[in-house]
Enzyme design. Structure first.
Site, PDB file in Angstrom:
ATOM      1  N   ASP A  40      54.373  60.494  34.876  1.00  0.00           N
ATOM      2  CA  ASP A  40      53.429  59.584  35.558  1.00  0.00           C
ATOM      3  C   ASP A  40      52.401  60.453  36.271  1.00  0.00           C
ATOM      4  OD1 ASP A  40      52.258  57.335  36.992  1.00  0.00           O
ATOM      5  OD2 ASP A  40      54.168  56.296  36.744  1.00  0.00           O
ATOM      6  N   ASN A  93      53.796  53.478  28.042  1.00  0.00           N
ATOM      7  CA  ASN A  93      53.814  52.306  28.913  1.00  0.00           C
ATOM      8  C   ASN A  93      52.766  52.356  30.018  1.00  0.00           C
ATOM      9  OD1 ASN A  93      55.308  50.169  30.651  1.00  0.00           O
ATOM     10  ND2 ASN A  93      55.417  52.046  31.896  1.00  0.00           N
ATOM     11  N   TYR A 159      40.745  44.142  30.238  1.00  0.00           N
ATOM     12  CA  TYR A 159      42.193  44.352  30.083  1.00  0.00           C
ATOM     13  C   TYR A 159      42.653  43.792  28.733  1.00  0.00           C
ATOM     14  CZ  TYR A 159      47.204  44.212  31.203  1.00  0.00           C
ATOM     15  OH  TYR A 159      48.565  44.393  31.185  1.00  0.00           O
TER      16      TYR A 159
HETATM   17  P1  NAD Z   1      53.088  49.353  37.391  1.00  0.00           P
HETATM   18  O1  NAD Z   1      51.759  49.403  38.050  1.00  0.00           O
HETATM   19  O2  NAD Z   1      54.307  49.142  38.197  1.00  0.00           O
HETATM   20  O3  NAD Z   1      53.310  50.646  36.472  1.00  0.00           O
HETATM   21  C1  NAD Z   1      52.278  51.250  35.754  1.00  0.00           C
HETATM   22  C2  NAD Z   1      52.463  52.748  35.840  1.00  0.00           C
HETATM   23  O4  NAD Z   1      51.417  53.389  35.089  1.00  0.00           O
HETATM   24  C3  NAD Z   1      52.345  53.251  37.294  1.00  0.00           C
HETATM   25  O5  NAD Z   1      53.500  53.999  37.628  1.00  0.00           O
HETATM   26  C4  NAD Z   1      51.088  54.093  37.284  1.00  0.00           C
HETATM   27  O6  NAD Z   1      51.121  55.197  38.164  1.00  0.00           O
HETATM   28  C5  NAD Z   1      51.030  54.537  35.823  1.00  0.00           C
HETATM   29  N1  NAD Z   1      49.691  55.009  35.464  1.00  0.00           N
HETATM   30  C6  NAD Z   1      48.496  54.449  35.768  1.00  0.00           C
HETATM   31  N2  NAD Z   1      47.493  55.225  35.316  1.00  0.00           N
HETATM   32  C7  NAD Z   1      48.068  56.290  34.701  1.00  0.00           C
HETATM   33  C8  NAD Z   1      47.579  57.436  34.049  1.00  0.00           C
HETATM   34  N3  NAD Z   1      46.256  57.670  33.926  1.00  0.00           N
HETATM   35  N4  NAD Z   1      48.452  58.330  33.527  1.00  0.00           N
HETATM   36  C9  NAD Z   1      49.798  58.118  33.641  1.00  0.00           C
HETATM   37  N5  NAD Z   1      50.331  57.060  34.267  1.00  0.00           N
HETATM   38  C10 NAD Z   1      49.478  56.152  34.792  1.00  0.00           C
HETATM   39  O7  NAD Z   1      52.951  48.211  36.297  1.00  0.00           O
HETATM   40  P2  NAD Z   1      53.969  47.576  35.254  1.00  0.00           P
HETATM   41  O8  NAD Z   1      53.886  46.123  35.463  1.00  0.00           O
HETATM   42  O9  NAD Z   1      55.279  48.259  35.256  1.00  0.00           O
HETATM   43  O10 NAD Z   1      53.160  47.877  33.907  1.00  0.00           O
HETATM   44  C11 NAD Z   1      53.615  48.746  32.885  1.00  0.00           C
HETATM   45  C12 NAD Z   1      52.859  48.425  31.617  1.00  0.00           C
HETATM   46  O11 NAD Z   1      53.133  47.066  31.249  1.00  0.00           O
HETATM   47  C13 NAD Z   1      51.335  48.515  31.723  1.00  0.00           C
HETATM   48  O12 NAD Z   1      50.819  49.049  30.517  1.00  0.00           O
HETATM   49  C14 NAD Z   1      50.906  47.069  31.880  1.00  0.00           C
HETATM   50  O13 NAD Z   1      49.576  46.856  31.427  1.00  0.00           O
HETATM   51  C15 NAD Z   1      51.925  46.386  31.003  1.00  0.00           C
HETATM   52  N6  NAD Z   1      52.127  44.966  31.284  1.00  0.00           N
HETATM   53  C16 NAD Z   1      52.578  44.563  32.498  1.00  0.00           C
HETATM   54  C17 NAD Z   1      52.766  43.216  32.719  1.00  0.00           C
HETATM   55  C18 NAD Z   1      53.268  42.680  34.016  1.00  0.00           C
HETATM   56  O14 NAD Z   1      53.240  41.449  34.183  1.00  0.00           O
HETATM   57  N7  NAD Z   1      53.752  43.478  34.934  1.00  0.00           N
HETATM   58  C19 NAD Z   1      52.469  42.297  31.706  1.00  0.00           C
HETATM   59  C20 NAD Z   1      52.019  42.751  30.477  1.00  0.00           C
HETATM   60  C21 NAD Z   1      51.851  44.104  30.275  1.00  0.00           C
END
Ligand code: NAD
Length: 255
Positions: A40, A93, A159
């Protein structure tokens, strides 16, 4: 309860492993015997994810890796292979949400930021993971899209564009790579209870309830429910699934 051990010989690389879906998936892989590289941005919580794994008797390596930087990606993958001797699985992810703006209002910098993390980051990770996996006899890759990857959402055009693109990128890469033993699929989560959703809902109980009210299933999903889908797509049980998008969303995109 018997814990299955589908990943005892597996080395897995996870981006965005500092919290939410990434952390839950890292813990789930480790619980089934995988050695896990939790990556991360610096300070994002991936060290803590690794600590949670090792305190439970698992094996983990925390690495800083900004997915938008090809040097970071190659360096992290190099460290995984030099530490564990191989790379068998990856869960790409890392992702960010956008400000709630119509396309007419959207700041250009915000557009480029979304593309850079959610799409270019995915491209860079896959490109180098495929190279490492091909050199070591194959592997599996799961990429994170979203419900926003299969439908439009007002106020979320950037997005949604990135998450639609993840599916096209993954399908094409899957066709290119399956003959080399690299099997690529996509998970498309619905609204999952993570810090990202806390930010999107404004951090209020009303905002959260408004999201729950849109859910056919009547609740938000859990990170563990997405982890379970990712593990299935990474396991031999899904060996015939190639370039597939597994939507796990409580029915939100069905109607
Ligand atoms: P989150 O914000 O808890 O986790 C996302 C992680 O990505 C964070 O730890 C962040 O530090 C990391 N990150 C951001 N930019 C980065 C970079 N440049 N390099 C490396 N790491 C980076 O969010 P989440 O809900 O756990 O989301 C995880 C994935 O699931 C994402 O791709 C998000 O788009 C997708 N998603 C989430 C949801 C939801 O409802 N939570 C729904 C659909 C898709």
């Amino acid at each position: 309860m018997n814990q299955s051990q589908r990943f005892t010989d597996t080395v897995v690389f996870i981006t965005g492993a500092g919290g939410g879906i990434g952390r839950a998936t890292a813990l789930a892989f480790a619980a089934e015997g995988a050695r896990v590289a939790t990556t991360d941005l610096p300070g994002a919580g991936h060290q803590e994810t690794a600590r949670l794994i090792t305190e439970n008797g698992g094996t983990a390596l925390a690495l800083d890796c900004d997915v938008t930087d090809s040097h970071d990606v190659v360096s992290a993958l190099d460290q995984v292979v030099s530490t564990y001797g191989r790379l068998d699985a990856a869960f790409n992810n890392a992702g960010i949400e956008q400000s709630h703006d119509t396309i007419a209002e959207l700041d250009d910098a915000e557009w480029h930021r979304l593309l850079s993390v959610n799409l270019t980051g995915m491209y860079l990770c896959m490109k180098h993971e495929i190279r490492f996996m091909t050199a070591h006899g194959g592997g599996t890759i799961v990429n994170t899209s979203s419900g926003a990857g299969v439908m439009g959402i007002a106020g979320q055009a950037a997005y949604a564009a990135t998450k639609h693109a993840v599916i096209g990128l993954s399908k094409s890469a899957a066709l290119e790579s399956i003959s080399d033993g690299v099997r690529i699929n996509v998970v498309a989560p619905g609204v999952i209870d993570t810090q990202m959703i806390g930010r999107v809902s404004g951090g209020t109980e009303e905002g959260r309830q408004a999201m729950v009210d849109q859910e056919p299933i009547g609740r938000l999903g859990t990170p563990e429910e997405i982890a379970s889908a990712v593990l299935w797509l990474s396991a031999d049980e899904s060996a015939f699934a190639v370039g597939h998008t597994l939507i796990v969303d409580g029915g939100q995109t069905v109607g």
